[in-house]
Design a protein around this motif. Structure first.
Motif, PDB file in Angstrom:
ATOM      1  N   ILE A  42       0.878  -1.164   0.000  1.00 11.20           N
ATOM      2  CA  ILE A  42       0.000   0.000   0.000  1.00 11.20           C
ATOM      3  C   ILE A  42       0.915   1.213   0.000  1.00 11.20           C
ATOM      4  O   ILE A  42       1.549   1.530   0.995  1.00 11.20           O
ATOM      5  CB  ILE A  42      -0.901   0.017   1.238  1.00 11.20           C
ATOM      6  CG1 ILE A  42      -1.743  -1.247   1.299  1.00 11.20           C
ATOM      7  CG2 ILE A  42      -1.793   1.243   1.217  1.00 11.20           C
ATOM      8  CD1 ILE A  42      -2.506  -1.407   2.586  1.00 11.20           C
ATOM      9  N   PHE A  44       1.593   4.389   0.616  1.00 10.31           N
ATOM     10  CA  PHE A  44       0.999   5.508   1.324  1.00 10.31           C
ATOM     11  C   PHE A  44       1.446   6.852   0.784  1.00 10.31           C
ATOM     12  O   PHE A  44       0.778   7.859   0.960  1.00 10.31           O
ATOM     13  CB  PHE A  44       1.317   5.419   2.817  1.00 10.31           C
ATOM     14  CG  PHE A  44       0.172   4.906   3.601  1.00 10.31           C
ATOM     15  CD1 PHE A  44      -0.872   5.738   3.928  1.00 10.31           C
ATOM     16  CD2 PHE A  44       0.116   3.584   3.975  1.00 10.31           C
ATOM     17  CE1 PHE A  44      -1.949   5.260   4.626  1.00 10.31           C
ATOM     18  CE2 PHE A  44      -0.966   3.101   4.677  1.00 10.31           C
ATOM     19  CZ  PHE A  44      -2.000   3.944   5.000  1.00 10.31           C
ATOM     20  N   ILE A 240      -6.215   8.400   0.688  1.00 20.57           N
ATOM     21  CA  ILE A 240      -6.998   7.385   1.391  1.00 20.57           C
ATOM     22  C   ILE A 240      -8.260   7.049   0.593  1.00 20.57           C
ATOM     23  O   ILE A 240      -8.628   5.890   0.437  1.00 20.57           O
ATOM     24  CB  ILE A 240      -7.363   7.868   2.807  1.00 20.57           C
ATOM     25  CG1 ILE A 240      -6.096   7.918   3.645  1.00 20.57           C
ATOM     26  CG2 ILE A 240      -8.371   6.945   3.456  1.00 20.57           C
ATOM     27  CD1 ILE A 240      -6.345   8.243   5.085  1.00 20.57           C
ATOM     28  N   PHE A 243      -7.400   5.044  -2.405  1.00 18.60           N
ATOM     29  CA  PHE A 243      -7.107   3.673  -2.035  1.00 18.60           C
ATOM     30  C   PHE A 243      -8.398   2.908  -1.786  1.00 18.60           C
ATOM     31  O   PHE A 243      -8.552   1.752  -2.184  1.00 18.60           O
ATOM     32  CB  PHE A 243      -6.202   3.595  -0.810  1.00 18.60           C
ATOM     33  CG  PHE A 243      -5.752   2.201  -0.563  1.00 18.60           C
ATOM     34  CD1 PHE A 243      -4.743   1.663  -1.324  1.00 18.60           C
ATOM     35  CD2 PHE A 243      -6.391   1.396   0.353  1.00 18.60           C
ATOM     36  CE1 PHE A 243      -4.371   0.344  -1.162  1.00 18.60           C
ATOM     37  CE2 PHE A 243      -6.028   0.078   0.520  1.00 18.60           C
ATOM     38  CZ  PHE A 243      -5.009  -0.442  -0.236  1.00 18.60           C
ATOM     39  N   ILE A 251      -8.559  -4.755  -5.586  1.00 21.02           N
ATOM     40  CA  ILE A 251      -7.210  -4.223  -5.725  1.00 21.02           C
ATOM     41  C   ILE A 251      -6.387  -5.096  -6.646  1.00 21.02           C
ATOM     42  O   ILE A 251      -6.478  -6.311  -6.618  1.00 21.02           O
ATOM     43  CB  ILE A 251      -6.545  -3.999  -4.363  1.00 21.02           C
ATOM     44  CG1 ILE A 251      -5.352  -3.089  -4.538  1.00 21.02           C
ATOM     45  CG2 ILE A 251      -6.173  -5.303  -3.694  1.00 21.02           C
ATOM     46  CD1 ILE A 251      -5.083  -2.211  -3.383  1.00 21.02           C
TER      47      ILE A 251
ATOM     48  N   ASP B 191      -3.637  -7.038   4.656  1.00 30.29           N
ATOM     49  CA  ASP B 191      -3.722  -5.678   4.149  1.00 30.29           C
ATOM     50  C   ASP B 191      -5.142  -5.139   4.181  1.00 30.29           C
ATOM     51  O   ASP B 191      -5.368  -3.967   4.428  1.00 30.29           O
ATOM     52  CB  ASP B 191      -3.204  -5.616   2.722  1.00 30.29           C
ATOM     53  CG  ASP B 191      -1.741  -5.932   2.679  1.00 30.29           C
ATOM     54  OD1 ASP B 191      -1.021  -5.390   3.532  1.00 30.29           O
ATOM     55  OD2 ASP B 191      -1.325  -6.726   1.825  1.00 30.29           O
ATOM     56  N   TYR B 192      -6.101  -6.018   3.908  1.00 28.61           N
ATOM     57  CA  TYR B 192      -7.488  -5.587   3.946  1.00 28.61           C
ATOM     58  C   TYR B 192      -7.856  -5.167   5.352  1.00 28.61           C
ATOM     59  O   TYR B 192      -8.543  -4.173   5.564  1.00 28.61           O
ATOM     60  CB  TYR B 192      -8.414  -6.709   3.474  1.00 28.61           C
ATOM     61  CG  TYR B 192      -8.313  -6.978   2.007  1.00 28.61           C
ATOM     62  CD1 TYR B 192      -8.381  -5.929   1.101  1.00 28.61           C
ATOM     63  CD2 TYR B 192      -8.146  -8.252   1.513  1.00 28.61           C
ATOM     64  CE1 TYR B 192      -8.294  -6.153  -0.249  1.00 28.61           C
ATOM     65  CE2 TYR B 192      -8.056  -8.488   0.163  1.00 28.61           C
ATOM     66  CZ  TYR B 192      -8.129  -7.439  -0.721  1.00 28.61           C
ATOM     67  OH  TYR B 192      -8.041  -7.666  -2.058  1.00 28.61           O
ATOM     68  N   ILE B 195      -6.713  -1.715   6.004  1.00 29.76           N
ATOM     69  CA  ILE B 195      -7.522  -0.652   5.407  1.00 29.76           C
ATOM     70  C   ILE B 195      -8.857  -0.503   6.121  1.00 29.76           C
ATOM     71  O   ILE B 195      -9.325   0.606   6.362  1.00 29.76           O
ATOM     72  CB  ILE B 195      -7.742  -0.941   3.907  1.00 29.76           C
ATOM     73  CG1 ILE B 195      -6.399  -0.901   3.187  1.00 29.76           C
ATOM     74  CG2 ILE B 195      -8.665   0.077   3.292  1.00 29.76           C
ATOM     75  CD1 ILE B 195      -5.649   0.373   3.400  1.00 29.76           C
ATOM     76  N   LEU B 198      -8.288   1.296   9.270  1.00 28.14           N
ATOM     77  CA  LEU B 198      -8.037   2.701   8.946  1.00 28.14           C
ATOM     78  C   LEU B 198      -9.358   3.420   8.683  1.00 28.14           C
ATOM     79  O   LEU B 198      -9.620   4.501   9.221  1.00 28.14           O
ATOM     80  CB  LEU B 198      -7.130   2.784   7.715  1.00 28.14           C
ATOM     81  CG  LEU B 198      -6.566   4.137   7.310  1.00 28.14           C
ATOM     82  CD1 LEU B 198      -5.284   3.927   6.530  1.00 28.14           C
ATOM     83  CD2 LEU B 198      -7.512   4.942   6.453  1.00 28.14           C
TER      84      LEU B 198
END
Lengths: 308, 404, 262
Positions: A42, A44, A240, A243, A251, B191-192, B195, B198
């Protein structure tokens, strides 16, 4: 009858607003999705690349303006071109410094490195320029043929939608039919196998960062011109959101990033238009959480079963 | 590579960086009154700076390549300290004496700063359970911290609930939120999960910011009571006393947390967490309930964040959503990773490093955040395992034959 | 002897691919049974179905733990299957690489012990006794497989053969009545393979654990197993004693190809 027409026009406005916003998200999301597809990181700092693209364009346009260059098309071309070149250069450099030494490190390390890079770049722009919002010149000229429908679609919305569509087509051609595109797909599938087949994986990764950064820069220029102001912090939230768009679409999937961007743009647009304008970002994140819980692979993502 | 090649290469890199930084660092625009300032001095500085930086970077990388697995001298010394009880006991004694007498030696300001650092130690250790031990990447840890802080602030504001009642309540509410979020989300891959957490963190912050009626919006909640001392309210006049009191309170929590995490680490549950981090499928094949084990780690981490949240609200007597941004989560996560995932002394060191350095380099002004970001990158590139790597417990069977 | 694992009509589809096709298999208490077949025949898929990693599309998996009732385990979560008494190893070793050898086995004891967070915090006599039991039990297992000198070594630092054995010991720590071994001899040298054969025999005779193994090493399969099941393209093509299988023309054809006249 009149009421219905007002309603319809409002709907159309929201639809086009969402489409515009979604196109920008899609442009940035492509960078995330391509990088994730290849090195499962990811990135950032990607939002910061977009911010740097916008800043570079602003600086070039201002300098040209002071030097007395007034030809609108020339200013647009030079500032957007400069933004693309610089953003790509930043993207390339960031990868070389912060990610490529960490190819074989534990999974969390490059992520932390990316967060650090993001903080660094934000503060770098803050220190080198300013923390204030800067007015962004209107780089996109008014199109006369849009006059009759200007109340629902302005020229910047029109430009954003058109540019994004053209870029999507070009990108698809690049990935599908060119040699480097094939190398990218091969690397995304299996890095070590690609290496065995003589693909220079490092070049492919660098190239991916460059393309992704260039797209983000285009997004930065377009959004700056549409919103009319930028500051050093615009990259964070845009990053963000983009993403989110990438994950939403699945993804690693390029059409997915576009679809995800559009869905996100519409969700926000209709959410703020019909529910409440205070919760624009909440809609985005709620959508993200819901999608991940119910379809973690995203709208267009493939379900990959874990190998045992 | 020969030194000459190094130099040539470094010159190339410095030219590249001069090009790269040109628009942002050399050109300074003022779009309001259309003026441009050309700062050529910056270009020269970048050129010289990157030349030396690149030169030493290359030298350093050349040196470190190939011996990544070997413990460094620092690591060896630490191992030695770990394994030799006399030294570690002595060091621990000195450390305890120092921390205990700290508020009496240093100024109120210093004590306050140190209290903040200690709070981050607790936050770091809490997140360390989630990320370091169980391997669940949580990027929204600050949400639970916010839940704790707002629980106390609101309870105090509306019902006058005191600190000591709010502390377990805040922890409980945070744990509840942890479980609530954890149940749907912990099924997701690494990773999911990052996110979603987040996103969750951002949702919580945005709700705090926008739902004015309940959470008072961006202006936040003020006049939160400080903790009472055995039922005695500490009056506003004695702020230095209150700060000292707060210091000891947080210190106590730090000690308790260290004790707790240390016990957990070498327990049945702690081992299951680490195993889960290593290999989920093998873990399940060993009869470990994946969801439940993950959920305990997640909820426990949230509990700790909630507790620190309550303390934070009581310490500052004022909270608003600006204290609970993603940046905060990133800093706590950096404490864990920078310090060394899973390692308690590592996390403590990481917290002090990340909280105290920016604090004491305030004179550097805005450069401190720049340095903060840069140091995160440099640290990861040269020492991805963190300052102090995690050491597993050794069992000694030589002394007596175990009963089988 | 009573049947402890009875698989009937087991079918597993992945999208359009039928990985297992109406497979029947049974194991009786105390048996060593081998499952063989060419690569891609569906052997590992079969293991994954039994141990709960996959939920089979059709058929029944019936497990009868000693002195207990028969349970259908289709789609039951892996950790519950292990708790019932089925333990497995993996084709590509899945040890906890950054944990010590002893800790790897201690993890195996997880499902037979109870202490929770509060116990870990207070560390009362019960928890301490349990912890001591885990350590000693695990150490005893290590001695059994001859790895007691590497107690504190990281699993990733062990030689390949030792890793395979450690994985078997780890599975045994869960107190299974049936042990599923997925290519235990893969990558072992001849000496290590001989040791493995001894170990498997010992597990059967001393620990009274039945064994189902997937293996390509025919010499090992023929010497160890009581019965053999042969799979090809997701189907069972033969079953029988080693002697019967050795001379079965269908099996020979599956292994050597259609046109072979061997």
């Amino acid at each position: 009858m009149d009421n219905l027409q007002v309603e319809l026009q409002y709907f159309l406005e929201l639809f086009l607003g969402g489409l515009t916003k979604g196109s920008i998200y899609a442009l940035i999301a492509l960078g995330y999705t391509m990088v994730y597809g290849i090195i499962e990181l990811i990135n950032f700092a990607h939002g910061e690349i977009y911010m740097i693209g916008a800043f570079t364009a602003l600086i070039i346009a201002t300098v040209l303006n002071i030097m007395g260059v007034n030809h609108a098309a020339l200013v647009l071309l030079l500032s957007a071109g400069g933004a693309v070149v610089y953003a790509s250069a930043y993207g390339y450099t960031v990868e070389k410094i912060a990610y490529s030494p960490l190819r074989n490190a534990p999974r969390l390390s490059p992520l932390i490195s990316a967060i650090g890079m993001s903080i660094f770049l934000q503060n770098y722009v803050l220190l080198a320029q300013t923390s204030n919002f800067l007015p962004f010149p209107k780089l996109i000229p008014e199109f006369e043929f849009l006059e009759p429908i200007s109340h629902i679609m302005g020229s910047s919305e029109f430009t954003i939608i058109c540019t994004t569509s053209v870029i999507m087509v070009l990108l698809t051609i690049l990935i599908k039919f060119t040699k480097i595109g094939k190398a990218m797909r091969a690397t995304a599938q299996d890095k070590s196998m690609a290496l065995l087949l003589g693909i220079n994986v490092n070049h492919v990764i660098s190239f991916t960062f460059i393309i992704g950064s260039a797209l983000a820069a285009v997004g930065g220029v377009l959004i700056g011109s549409q919103m009319g102001q930028i500051n050093f912090y615009i990259g964070f939230i845009a990053g963000i959101k983009a993403f989110t768009a990438a994950v939403l679409g699945g993804i690693g999937s390029i059409p997915g990033a576009v679809l995800g961007g559009l869905v996100l743009g519409w969700t926000e647009s209709f959410g703020t238009g019909y529910i409440s304008s205070d919760y624009e970002d909440v809609f985005a994140f709620t959508l993200l959480v819901l999608i991940l819980i119910f379809k973690p692979s995203g709208i267009l993502g493939r379900n990959t079963s874990q190998k045992v | 590579m020969t030194p000459l090649k190094h130099i040539l290469r470094s010159i190339m890199i410095s030219i590249w960086f001069m090009f790269l930084t040109f628009p942002l660092m050399v050109v300074y625009i003022n779009p309001l009154n259309y003026t441009v300032t050309w700062r050529w001095k910056n270009m020269i500085m970048v050129g010289i700076g990157t030349f030396f930086a690149s030169f030493f970077w290359r030298r350093f990388q050349n040196r470190t390549v190939g011996n990544n697995d070997k413990p460094s001298l620092g690591q060896k010394t630490l191992n030695h300290i770990y394994t030799s009880p006399e030294i570690s006991r002595m060091l621990l004694g000195v450390l305890i004496l120092f921390t205990l007498s700290f508020p009496f030696i240093f100024s109120t300001y210093q004590t306050n700063v140190f209290t903040t650092a200690l709070m981050y130690v607790v936050l770091g250790l809490g997140l360390n359970i989630v990320v370091g031990l169980a391997g669940l990447l949580d990027l929204g840890y600050v949400a639970f911290y916010a839940v704790g802080a707002y629980s106390y602030a609101l309870l105090n504001h509306h019902f006058g609930v005191g600190f000591w009642v709010a502390l377990p309540l805040g922890a409980l509410v945070a744990a509840f939120f942890g479980i609530l979020l954890g149940i749907p989300v912990l099924r997701l891959r690494g990773d999911y999960l990052a996110i979603v957490t987040l996103g969750f963190g951002e949702i919580i912050r945005l709700i705090l910011e926008n739902w004015d009626k309940v959470f008072f919006g961006p202006s936040g909640i003020s006049n939160i009571s400080r903790p009472a001392f055995f039922g005695v309210e500490l009056v506003e006049k004695s702020i230095p006393h209150a700060i000292k009191y707060m210091y000891y309170l947080v210190l106590l929590l730090v000690l308790f947390t260290i004790f707790f995490v240390n016990r957990l680490k070498n327990s049945r549950i702690g081992r299951a967490w680490i195993a889960l981090r290593e290999d989920e499928i093998a873990c399940q094949a060993m009869g470990i309930n994946k969801m439940r084990t993950k959920l305990t780690a997640f909820a426990l981490g949230a509990t700790w964040a909630g507790m620190v949240g309550v303390i934070f609200a009581a310490k500052t007597t004022f909270i608003n959503p600006a204290s609970f941004t993603f940046m905060e989560s990133a800093i706590i996560l950096s404490i864990v990773v920078l310090g060394g995932m899973g390692s308690i002394p590592g996390v403590i060191l990481g917290a002090f490093f990340l909280v105290l350095l920016p604090e004491y380099f305030r004179t550097l002004g805005d450069y401190r955040m720049l340095a903060f970001g840069a140091s995160m990158v440099i640290m990861m590139v040269f020492r991805p395992q963190g300052l102090i790597s995690h050491i597993r417990t050794k069992y000694n069977f030589n002394a007596k034959e175990p009963l089988a | 002897m009573n049947v402890i694992l009875d698989v009937k009509n087991l079918t597993m589809d992945f999208g359009g691919v039928r990985a297992l096709n109406r497979l029947d298999l049974d194991i009786r208490a105390g048996e060593i049974v081998a499952l063989i077949g060419p690569n891609g025949a569906g052997k590992t898929t079969f293991f994954n179905c039994i141990t709960g990693i996959y939920n089979p599309t059709g058929g029944d998996i019936l497990v009868t733990p000693p002195q207990k009732k028969t349970v259908r385990v289709n789609g039951v979560k892996p950790h519950i299957v292990t708790r019932m008494g089925l333990a497995r190893t993996f084709q590509n070793i899945r040890l906890f690489q950054n944990m010590t050898v002893l800790e790897n086995i201690m993890i195996g004891r997880h499902c037979r012990t109870q202490s929770e967070i509060l116990g870990a915090l207070i560390r009362g006599p019960k928890t301490r006794a349990e912890e001591e039991h885990i350590v000693h039990y695990s150490y005893a297992l290590l001695k059994k497989i001859g790895l007691e000198r590497q107690v504190n070594e990281f699993a990733k630092n062990l030689p390949y053969g030792d890793q395979r054995r450690l994985e078997i010991a780890r599975a045994m720590a869960t107190d299974p009545f049936l042990l599923l071994l997925d290519e235990p001899a893969a990558g072992l040298n001849p000496q290590e393979t001989t040791d493995l054969v001894d170990l498997i025999h010992k597990i059967r005779t001393e620990d009274k654990i039945s064994i189902l193994l997937i293996e390509h090493d025919m010499k090992l399969v023929m010497t160890l197993s009581d019965r053999i099941f042969v799979m090809d393209y997701g189907k069972k093509i033969a079953q029988g004693t080693p002697g019967e299988i050795r001379n079965n023309p269908v099996v020979i054809k599956a292994y050597l190809g259609e046109d072979s006249d061997a």
